[in-house]
Design a protein around this motif. Structure first.
Motif, PDB file in Angstrom:
ATOM      1  N   ALA A  27      50.444  14.456  68.801  1.00 57.17           N
ATOM      2  CA  ALA A  27      49.189  13.715  68.748  1.00 57.17           C
ATOM      3  C   ALA A  27      48.077  14.478  69.466  1.00 57.17           C
ATOM      4  O   ALA A  27      46.910  14.269  69.212  1.00 57.17           O
ATOM      5  N   VAL A  28      48.444  15.379  70.365  1.00 57.55           N
ATOM      6  CA  VAL A  28      47.477  16.186  71.104  1.00 57.55           C
ATOM      7  C   VAL A  28      47.011  17.319  70.192  1.00 57.55           C
ATOM      8  O   VAL A  28      47.828  17.997  69.577  1.00 57.55           O
ATOM      9  N   PRO A  29      45.695  17.545  70.085  1.00 51.81           N
ATOM     10  CA  PRO A  29      45.206  18.645  69.240  1.00 51.81           C
ATOM     11  C   PRO A  29      45.805  19.983  69.681  1.00 51.81           C
ATOM     12  O   PRO A  29      45.974  20.248  70.869  1.00 51.81           O
ATOM     13  N   PHE A  30      46.102  20.800  68.709  1.00 48.91           N
ATOM     14  CA  PHE A  30      46.720  22.104  68.980  1.00 48.91           C
ATOM     15  C   PHE A  30      45.947  23.162  68.212  1.00 48.91           C
ATOM     16  O   PHE A  30      45.670  22.993  67.029  1.00 48.91           O
ATOM     17  N   ASP A  31      45.617  24.238  68.868  1.00 46.86           N
ATOM     18  CA  ASP A  31      44.834  25.315  68.253  1.00 46.86           C
ATOM     19  C   ASP A  31      45.792  26.401  67.749  1.00 46.86           C
ATOM     20  O   ASP A  31      46.177  27.301  68.491  1.00 46.86           O
ATOM     21  N   TYR A  32      46.180  26.280  66.489  1.00 47.33           N
ATOM     22  CA  TYR A  32      47.119  27.227  65.885  1.00 47.33           C
ATOM     23  C   TYR A  32      46.528  28.640  65.838  1.00 47.33           C
ATOM     24  O   TYR A  32      47.226  29.612  66.090  1.00 47.33           O
ATOM     25  N   GLU A  33      45.260  28.718  65.507  1.00 52.17           N
ATOM     26  CA  GLU A  33      44.611  30.022  65.421  1.00 52.17           C
ATOM     27  C   GLU A  33      44.653  30.736  66.765  1.00 52.17           C
ATOM     28  O   GLU A  33      45.013  31.918  66.844  1.00 52.17           O
ATOM     29  N   ALA A  34      44.321  30.028  67.826  1.00 54.32           N
ATOM     30  CA  ALA A  34      44.341  30.630  69.155  1.00 54.32           C
ATOM     31  C   ALA A  34      45.759  31.069  69.529  1.00 54.32           C
ATOM     32  O   ALA A  34      45.947  32.132  70.135  1.00 54.32           O
ATOM     33  N   ALA A  35      46.755  30.277  69.144  1.00 49.15           N
ATOM     34  CA  ALA A  35      48.145  30.627  69.453  1.00 49.15           C
ATOM     35  C   ALA A  35      48.577  31.888  68.706  1.00 49.15           C
ATOM     36  O   ALA A  35      49.213  32.773  69.290  1.00 49.15           O
ATOM     37  N   VAL A  36      48.224  31.989  67.422  1.00 47.45           N
ATOM     38  CA  VAL A  36      48.594  33.182  66.652  1.00 47.45           C
ATOM     39  C   VAL A  36      47.863  34.409  67.206  1.00 47.45           C
ATOM     40  O   VAL A  36      48.464  35.481  67.356  1.00 47.45           O
ATOM     41  N   LEU A  37      46.601  34.258  67.529  1.00 46.64           N
ATOM     42  CA  LEU A  37      45.851  35.380  68.100  1.00 46.64           C
ATOM     43  C   LEU A  37      46.405  35.783  69.470  1.00 46.64           C
ATOM     44  O   LEU A  37      46.429  36.969  69.810  1.00 46.64           O
ATOM     45  N   ALA A  38      46.900  34.815  70.239  1.00 47.15           N
ATOM     46  CA  ALA A  38      47.534  35.126  71.524  1.00 47.15           C
ATOM     47  C   ALA A  38      48.840  35.890  71.293  1.00 47.15           C
ATOM     48  O   ALA A  38      49.170  36.815  72.039  1.00 47.15           O
TER      49      ALA A  38
ATOM     50  N   ALA B 167      54.957  28.125  72.350  1.00 46.86           N
ATOM     51  CA  ALA B 167      54.187  26.915  72.042  1.00 46.86           C
ATOM     52  C   ALA B 167      54.228  26.614  70.546  1.00 46.86           C
ATOM     53  O   ALA B 167      54.403  25.459  70.143  1.00 46.86           O
ATOM     54  N   LEU B 168      54.082  27.649  69.718  1.00 49.40           N
ATOM     55  CA  LEU B 168      54.179  27.455  68.268  1.00 49.40           C
ATOM     56  C   LEU B 168      55.555  26.938  67.882  1.00 49.40           C
ATOM     57  O   LEU B 168      55.680  26.028  67.057  1.00 49.40           O
ATOM     58  N   TYR B 169      56.578  27.530  68.486  1.00 50.03           N
ATOM     59  CA  TYR B 169      57.949  27.121  68.178  1.00 50.03           C
ATOM     60  C   TYR B 169      58.173  25.657  68.562  1.00 50.03           C
ATOM     61  O   TYR B 169      58.685  24.866  67.769  1.00 50.03           O
ATOM     62  N   LEU B 170      57.782  25.292  69.777  1.00 51.03           N
ATOM     63  CA  LEU B 170      57.969  23.912  70.232  1.00 51.03           C
ATOM     64  C   LEU B 170      57.186  22.929  69.372  1.00 51.03           C
ATOM     65  O   LEU B 170      57.632  21.811  69.113  1.00 51.03           O
ATOM     66  N   ARG B 171      56.035  23.354  68.907  1.00 48.78           N
ATOM     67  CA  ARG B 171      55.163  22.483  68.122  1.00 48.78           C
ATOM     68  C   ARG B 171      55.667  22.292  66.684  1.00 48.78           C
ATOM     69  O   ARG B 171      55.572  21.201  66.140  1.00 48.78           O
ATOM     70  N   GLU B 172      56.181  23.355  66.064  1.00 50.59           N
ATOM     71  CA  GLU B 172      56.449  23.331  64.631  1.00 50.59           C
ATOM     72  C   GLU B 172      57.904  23.531  64.200  1.00 50.59           C
ATOM     73  O   GLU B 172      58.205  23.367  63.029  1.00 50.59           O
ATOM     74  N   ALA B 173      58.799  23.917  65.096  1.00 48.54           N
ATOM     75  CA  ALA B 173      60.151  24.325  64.698  1.00 48.54           C
ATOM     76  C   ALA B 173      60.869  23.280  63.849  1.00 48.54           C
ATOM     77  O   ALA B 173      61.479  23.616  62.830  1.00 48.54           O
ATOM     78  N   ARG B 174      60.805  22.018  64.232  1.00 44.50           N
ATOM     79  CA  ARG B 174      61.569  21.023  63.458  1.00 44.50           C
ATOM     80  C   ARG B 174      61.015  20.874  62.049  1.00 44.50           C
ATOM     81  O   ARG B 174      61.771  20.669  61.113  1.00 44.50           O
ATOM     82  N   TRP B 175      59.709  20.998  61.886  1.00 41.84           N
ATOM     83  CA  TRP B 175      59.116  20.882  60.548  1.00 41.84           C
ATOM     84  C   TRP B 175      59.409  22.137  59.730  1.00 41.84           C
ATOM     85  O   TRP B 175      59.706  22.068  58.543  1.00 41.84           O
ATOM     86  N   LEU B 176      59.318  23.275  60.380  1.00 42.61           N
ATOM     87  CA  LEU B 176      59.593  24.541  59.692  1.00 42.61           C
ATOM     88  C   LEU B 176      61.065  24.645  59.306  1.00 42.61           C
ATOM     89  O   LEU B 176      61.389  25.170  58.238  1.00 42.61           O
ATOM     90  N   LEU B 177      61.946  24.106  60.151  1.00 46.03           N
ATOM     91  CA  LEU B 177      63.370  24.086  59.811  1.00 46.03           C
ATOM     92  C   LEU B 177      63.577  23.243  58.554  1.00 46.03           C
ATOM     93  O   LEU B 177      64.362  23.615  57.677  1.00 46.03           O
TER      94      LEU B 177
ATOM     95  N   ARG C  55      48.060  27.736  60.679  1.00 44.49           N
ATOM     96  CA  ARG C  55      49.238  26.917  60.390  1.00 44.49           C
ATOM     97  C   ARG C  55      49.750  27.219  58.979  1.00 44.49           C
ATOM     98  O   ARG C  55      50.949  27.344  58.763  1.00 44.49           O
ATOM     99  N   GLY C  56      48.860  27.356  58.026  1.00 45.34           N
ATOM    100  CA  GLY C  56      49.254  27.715  56.670  1.00 45.34           C
ATOM    101  C   GLY C  56      49.913  29.081  56.625  1.00 45.34           C
ATOM    102  O   GLY C  56      50.897  29.294  55.906  1.00 45.34           O
ATOM    103  N   TRP C  57      49.408  30.013  57.418  1.00 47.21           N
ATOM    104  CA  TRP C  57      49.969  31.364  57.502  1.00 47.21           C
ATOM    105  C   TRP C  57      51.412  31.305  58.011  1.00 47.21           C
ATOM    106  O   TRP C  57      52.295  31.946  57.464  1.00 47.21           O
ATOM    107  N   ILE C  58      51.639  30.501  59.041  1.00 44.74           N
ATOM    108  CA  ILE C  58      52.973  30.351  59.620  1.00 44.74           C
ATOM    109  C   ILE C  58      53.938  29.750  58.595  1.00 44.74           C
ATOM    110  O   ILE C  58      55.053  30.242  58.409  1.00 44.74           O
ATOM    111  N   TYR C  59      53.516  28.691  57.929  1.00 42.68           N
ATOM    112  CA  TYR C  59      54.376  28.046  56.936  1.00 42.68           C
ATOM    113  C   TYR C  59      54.668  28.979  55.766  1.00 42.68           C
ATOM    114  O   TYR C  59      55.766  28.976  55.223  1.00 42.68           O
TER     115      TYR C  59
END
Length: 183
Positions: free
Chosen positions: A4-15, A26-36, A75-79
């Motif tokens: 529910a907390v906003p997440f800056d995917y672009e900033a994470a990928v650039l980091a 952070a990306l893994y914790l945020r998206e791993a279950r959906w990506l799995l 986020r689209g790039w990651i998926y």
């Protein structure tokens, strides 16, 4: 992690591109279950889906420097990376299951995998390129924006100044034509 907390995917990928490991975590914790779930729908085997996810996150880490925000969402790039990795794994498994064991005699596992991967990559790339060129320009553009750039249907409609229903139709028909061509 609270979605529910906003997440800056672009900033994470650039980091990640700068080598900041916390961003990958952070990306893994945020998206791993959906990506799995995405990987599991494609490979239909939980263990393989977990391998796909691990390989995909390695690719995200190694290729974060190639991400271009002007081409689509992070986020689209990651998926897209996870989808492509899962499709590649499903194709490799299917191809390996259809090979004659006598054809594999004398080849090491690494040679078998590398030979199959190289051949499939060349074939897939050429076939896909040929089929994409056969698509009507508007359909090809929509398919590329959706599946290469990771744009949503709404973003494509805005970019092309075209009604959303038309965009959805072009993508659906374009994918149908690609499936038929690649079959």
């Amino acid at each position: 992690m609270d979605n529910a907390v906003p997440f800056d995917y672009e900033a994470a990928v650039l980091a990640c591109a700068r080598g900041e490991r916390f961003a990958l975590r952070a990306l893994y914790l945020r998206e791993a279950r959906w990506l799995l779930g995405v990987a599991l729908r494609i490979v239909r085997d939980r263990e393989q889906a977990q391998d796909v996810l691990q390989d995909a996150f390695l690719q995200i880490w190694q290729n974060a420097h190639t991400f271009r925000p002007e081409l689509g969402s992070a986020r689209g790039w990651i998926y897209t990376i996870v989808r492509h990795q899962a499709i590649k794994e499903a194709r490799n498994r299917s191809r390996m299951e259809s090979l004659d064991p006598d054809d594999l005699a004398g080849l090491s596992d690494a040679q078998q995998h590398q030979d199959a991967s190289d051949a499939q990559r060349a074939l897939d790339g050429e076939s896909l390129e040929r089929c994409l060129q056969r698509l009507e320009a508007s359909r090809r553009t929509c398919v590329m924006l959706a599946f290469v750039d990771g744009m949503t249907h709404e973003q494509i409609a805005q970019r092309l100044d075209t009604p959303l229903g038309t965009i959805k139709s072009w993508i659906r028909r374009g994918l149908s034509s690609l499936r038929e061509c690649l079959a």
